[in-house]
Design a protein around this motif. Structure first.
Motif, mmCIF file in Angstrom:
data_model
loop_
_atom_site.group_PDB
_atom_site.id
_atom_site.type_symbol
_atom_site.label_atom_id
_atom_site.label_comp_id
_atom_site.label_asym_id
_atom_site.label_seq_id
_atom_site.Cartn_x
_atom_site.Cartn_y
_atom_site.Cartn_z
ATOM 1 N N ILE A 193 -1.269 -5.123 -3.669
ATOM 2 C CA ILE A 193 -2.606 -4.653 -2.981
ATOM 3 C C ILE A 193 -3.905 -4.622 -3.659
ATOM 4 O O ILE A 193 -5.339 -4.945 -3.792
ATOM 5 N N ALA A 194 -3.133 -3.030 -3.732
ATOM 6 C CA ALA A 194 -4.183 -2.169 -4.362
ATOM 7 C C ALA A 194 -4.922 -2.410 -5.661
ATOM 8 O O ALA A 194 -6.055 -2.395 -5.993
ATOM 9 N N GLU A 195 -3.896 -3.114 -6.561
ATOM 10 C CA GLU A 195 -4.744 -3.455 -7.663
ATOM 11 C C GLU A 195 -5.839 -4.605 -7.977
ATOM 12 O O GLU A 195 -6.723 -4.662 -8.414
ATOM 13 N N ALA A 196 -4.754 -5.852 -6.761
ATOM 14 C CA ALA A 196 -5.992 -6.923 -6.270
ATOM 15 C C ALA A 196 -6.933 -6.907 -5.877
ATOM 16 O O ALA A 196 -8.756 -7.022 -6.165
ATOM 17 N N ILE A 197 -7.445 -5.734 -5.205
ATOM 18 C CA ILE A 197 -8.370 -4.997 -4.830
ATOM 19 C C ILE A 197 -9.878 -4.000 -5.881
ATOM 20 O O ILE A 197 -10.807 -4.111 -5.811
ATOM 21 N N SER A 198 -9.247 -3.801 -6.557
ATOM 22 C CA SER A 198 -9.567 -3.054 -7.828
ATOM 23 C C SER A 198 -9.972 -3.477 -8.637
ATOM 24 O O SER A 198 -11.296 -3.851 -8.808
ATOM 25 N N ARG A 199 -9.594 -4.851 -9.098
ATOM 26 C CA ARG A 199 -9.912 -6.391 -9.769
ATOM 27 C C ARG A 199 -11.063 -6.884 -9.049
ATOM 28 O O ARG A 199 -11.796 -7.297 -9.493
ATOM 29 N N ARG A 219 2.803 -18.032 7.360
ATOM 30 C CA ARG A 219 2.932 -16.686 7.444
ATOM 31 C C ARG A 219 1.872 -15.515 7.618
ATOM 32 O O ARG A 219 1.467 -15.051 5.836
ATOM 33 N N THR A 220 1.067 -14.948 8.465
ATOM 34 C CA THR A 220 0.328 -13.840 8.584
ATOM 35 C C THR A 220 1.178 -12.819 8.992
ATOM 36 O O THR A 220 1.640 -13.166 10.165
ATOM 37 N N VAL A 221 0.710 -11.211 7.854
ATOM 38 C CA VAL A 221 0.932 -10.113 8.906
ATOM 39 C C VAL A 221 -0.068 -9.182 8.225
ATOM 40 O O VAL A 221 -0.737 -9.589 7.720
ATOM 41 N N ILE A 222 -0.033 -8.402 9.558
ATOM 42 C CA ILE A 222 -1.607 -7.400 9.662
ATOM 43 C C ILE A 222 -1.049 -6.273 8.973
ATOM 44 O O ILE A 222 0.197 -5.989 9.298
ATOM 45 N N LEU A 223 -1.928 -5.689 7.268
ATOM 46 C CA LEU A 223 -1.696 -4.870 7.190
ATOM 47 C C LEU A 223 -2.469 -3.520 7.786
ATOM 48 O O LEU A 223 -4.026 -3.788 7.439
ATOM 49 N N ASP A 224 -1.757 -2.313 7.364
ATOM 50 C CA ASP A 224 -3.090 -1.153 6.973
ATOM 51 C C ASP A 224 -3.569 -0.354 6.221
ATOM 52 O O ASP A 224 -2.787 0.486 5.767
ATOM 53 N N LEU A 225 -4.698 -0.248 5.833
ATOM 54 C CA LEU A 225 -4.653 -0.506 4.512
ATOM 55 C C LEU A 225 -5.628 1.827 4.210
ATOM 56 O O LEU A 225 -5.487 1.682 3.310
ATOM 57 N N LEU A 226 -5.694 1.459 5.452
ATOM 58 C CA LEU A 226 -6.366 2.998 5.792
ATOM 59 C C LEU A 226 -5.311 3.887 6.284
ATOM 60 O O LEU A 226 -5.412 5.417 5.027
ATOM 61 N N SER A 227 -3.965 3.623 5.922
ATOM 62 C CA SER A 227 -2.887 4.191 6.228
ATOM 63 C C SER A 227 -2.707 4.131 5.215
ATOM 64 O O SER A 227 -1.707 5.524 4.249
ATOM 65 N N MET A 228 -2.539 3.591 3.926
ATOM 66 C CA MET A 228 -2.201 3.725 2.800
ATOM 67 C C MET A 228 -3.004 4.591 1.765
ATOM 68 O O MET A 228 -2.609 4.782 1.047
ATOM 69 N N TYR A 229 -4.246 3.898 2.212
ATOM 70 C CA TYR A 229 -5.638 5.002 0.955
ATOM 71 C C TYR A 229 -5.660 6.561 1.673
ATOM 72 O O TYR A 229 -5.663 7.753 0.929
ATOM 73 N N LYS A 230 -4.945 6.820 3.399
ATOM 74 C CA LYS A 230 -5.725 7.974 3.332
ATOM 75 C C LYS A 230 -4.374 8.710 3.247
ATOM 76 O O LYS A 230 -4.389 10.097 3.583
ATOM 77 N N ALA A 234 2.858 4.133 1.185
ATOM 78 C CA ALA A 234 3.296 2.247 -0.505
ATOM 79 C C ALA A 234 3.779 1.275 0.794
ATOM 80 O O ALA A 234 3.972 0.557 -0.249
ATOM 81 N N ALA A 235 4.684 1.153 1.496
ATOM 82 C CA ALA A 235 4.828 -0.148 2.111
ATOM 83 C C ALA A 235 4.103 -0.843 2.384
ATOM 84 O O ALA A 235 4.404 -2.000 2.602
ATOM 85 N N GLN A 236 1.960 -0.560 2.622
ATOM 86 C CA GLN A 236 1.361 -1.322 3.363
ATOM 87 C C GLN A 236 1.020 -1.755 1.456
ATOM 88 O O GLN A 236 0.349 -3.174 1.510
ATOM 89 N N ASN A 237 1.375 -1.223 0.646
ATOM 90 C CA ASN A 237 0.912 -2.133 -0.799
ATOM 91 C C ASN A 237 1.874 -2.843 -1.648
ATOM 92 O O ASN A 237 2.579 -2.415 -1.998
ATOM 93 N N VAL A 238 1.597 -4.000 -0.676
ATOM 94 C CA VAL A 238 2.547 -4.650 -1.088
ATOM 95 C C VAL A 238 2.283 -6.087 -2.204
ATOM 96 O O VAL A 238 1.757 -5.638 -3.145
ATOM 97 N N LEU A 239 3.972 -5.722 -2.453
ATOM 98 C CA LEU A 239 3.960 -6.481 -4.569
ATOM 99 C C LEU A 239 3.195 -8.005 -3.853
ATOM 100 O O LEU A 239 3.972 -8.877 -3.264
ATOM 101 N N LEU A 240 1.939 -8.442 -4.230
ATOM 102 C CA LEU A 240 1.676 -9.616 -4.131
ATOM 103 C C LEU A 240 2.185 -10.943 -5.009
ATOM 104 O O LEU A 240 2.817 -11.140 -6.064
ATOM 105 N N GLN A 241 2.263 -12.138 -4.915
ATOM 106 C CA GLN A 241 3.275 -13.468 -5.090
ATOM 107 C C GLN A 241 2.011 -14.467 -5.009
ATOM 108 O O GLN A 241 1.216 -14.643 -4.436
ATOM 109 N N ASP A 242 2.342 -15.727 -6.355
ATOM 110 C CA ASP A 242 1.876 -16.404 -6.180
ATOM 111 C C ASP A 242 0.979 -17.501 -5.016
ATOM 112 O O ASP A 242 2.095 -17.394 -4.471
ATOM 113 N N GLU A 243 -0.255 -18.083 -5.032
ATOM 114 C CA GLU A 243 -0.716 -18.381 -3.433
ATOM 115 C C GLU A 243 -0.606 -17.818 -2.044
ATOM 116 O O GLU A 243 -0.506 -18.787 -1.612
ATOM 117 N N ASP A 244 -0.409 -16.231 -2.724
ATOM 118 C CA ASP A 244 -1.269 -15.144 -1.335
ATOM 119 C C ASP A 244 -2.264 -16.057 -0.828
ATOM 120 O O ASP A 244 -3.253 -15.351 -1.946
#
Length: 368
Positions: A193-199, A219-230, A234-244
């Protein structure tokens, strides 16, 4: 005005005072917390709501913090990411050393994807001497070994190099409050997720970092990126897959509504997706000390089901503000500050006095 009329007015005013100023205009949740709950229950049943009334205490705040620590990414399903596997529409570059007739010349000004061969929609690749091969699902190492084996019938000890010149088969969608919304390809480097946002140009100033949604396989889940960055979660920095589908909402979708006896009632946006009860009251200019009952601060919250919770804070003492600062609000919460009894009484009087003055003026005019 004779004594009888004065006496009647006094009786009416006393009756209104004893009734608790029920005729006072405006919204109110008067009386004790339990009494307010009892009065609200009939209307709740009519609306089909199940309402829970909860005082804001240190124990409650601890429970709410524990509930918010649920690891949402664990709800995602999908295969673990291994080596990149070739798919339809990928462009492959195959180099056979010392055999330029089997290699498409790259040229100084040719793009990498133009100097390769496209895997068709069926996942197949055509190569000289070998013909049509099904390569979808293979890694580049597996394809290199297969081509070397097949070419060994025509070339002695062939030396090959296989790489992906253009990644086109796998992609993710990044949309919302992002610098450059669009499609990001998945390549041989795992896409988080962090890489996708940076790109995609990074988050905008209006991004709600605490409620980023990731949709996978319906299926949709809610992630807390503020917790990841601040906090480095690392649990919020999910590895993305095709068609996410990664959606970053804006703060305009996450507002709280501050009403009642505050100086500036408003719909307040949650900056960076976070706002405490104390911050919401501060944004609204604070509690109006002239008209408010600081013992009647309420947070009304409705969840996705037919139920609601009314949280009550008695802010008569200064230490209660610590609880207000620790109580985290959610989008569409309603913060309501109740009215003081004397304020309600003054409002009743302000409605009665014009009528009383009018009656006196009318009587005086008839007596002349």
């Amino acid at each position: 005005m004779d004594g009888k009329i004065v006496g009647r007015l006094v009786l009416v005013l006393c009756a209104l005072l004893q009734a608790g100023c029920v005729m006072a205009p405006g919204m109110k949740m008067t009386g004790s917390f339990r009494e307010a709950a009892a009065r609200l229950m009939p209307s709740d049943s009519e609306l089909g709501l199940q309402v829970e009334y909860v005082p804001i205490t240190p124990t409650l705040i601890s429970k709410l913090e524990e509930a918010s620590d649920v690891d949402a990414p664990k709800a995602l399903t999908g295969k673990e990411r291994g080596p990149y596997r070739i798919g339809p529409r990928d462009v492959l570059s195959v180099v056979v050393w010392e055999h330029p007739e089997l290699t498409i010349p790259a040229g100084e000004y040719r793009a990498a994807d133009a100097a390769g061969q496209i895997v068709d929609e069926e996942g197949c690749l055509y190569y000289p001497y070998i013909g049509r091969l099904h390569v979808s699902g293979m890694t580049t190492n597996e394809l290199r070994e297969l081509l070397a084996k097949r070419l060994s019938k025509y070339i002695e000890n062939p030396q090959l190099d296989v790489r992906v010149a253009a990644y086109r088969s796998q992609r993710v969608h990044v949309i919302g409050a992002i610098g450059q919304p669009g499609i990001q390809p998945i390549n041989d480097v795992p896409l988080t997720i962090a890489e996708a946002i940076s790109r995609s140009g990074g988050l905008t100033d209006k991004a709600d970092m605490r409620r980023v949604s990731l949709t996978r396989d319906g299926r949709t889940v809610i992630l807390d990126l503020l917790s990841m960055y601040k906090h480095g979660d690392a649990a919020q920095n999910v590895l993305l897959q095709d068609e996410d589908v990664l959606y970053i909402p804006g703060i305009e979708e996450s507002k709280v509504f501050v009403m009642g006896e505050v100086w500036n009632p408003q719909a307040a946006p949650m900056i960076r997706g976070r706002m405490s009860l104390a911050e919401a009251l501060s944004v609204a200019g604070g509690v109006n000390q002239n008209t408010a009952d600081s013992g009647q601060v309420y947070v009304i919250r409705r969840d996705e089901t037919s139920s609601a919770r009314v949280f009550h804070l008695n802010a008569d003492s200064a230490d209660a503000l610590l609880l207000a600062d620790a109580f985290e609000l959610k989008p569409h919460d309603i913060v309501f500050v109740g009215t003081a009894s004397i304020t309600r009484w003054n409002r009743v009087i302000s409605q009665i006095l014009p009528s009383a003055v009018l009656l006196k003026t009318y009587r005086d005019a008839n007596e002349r």
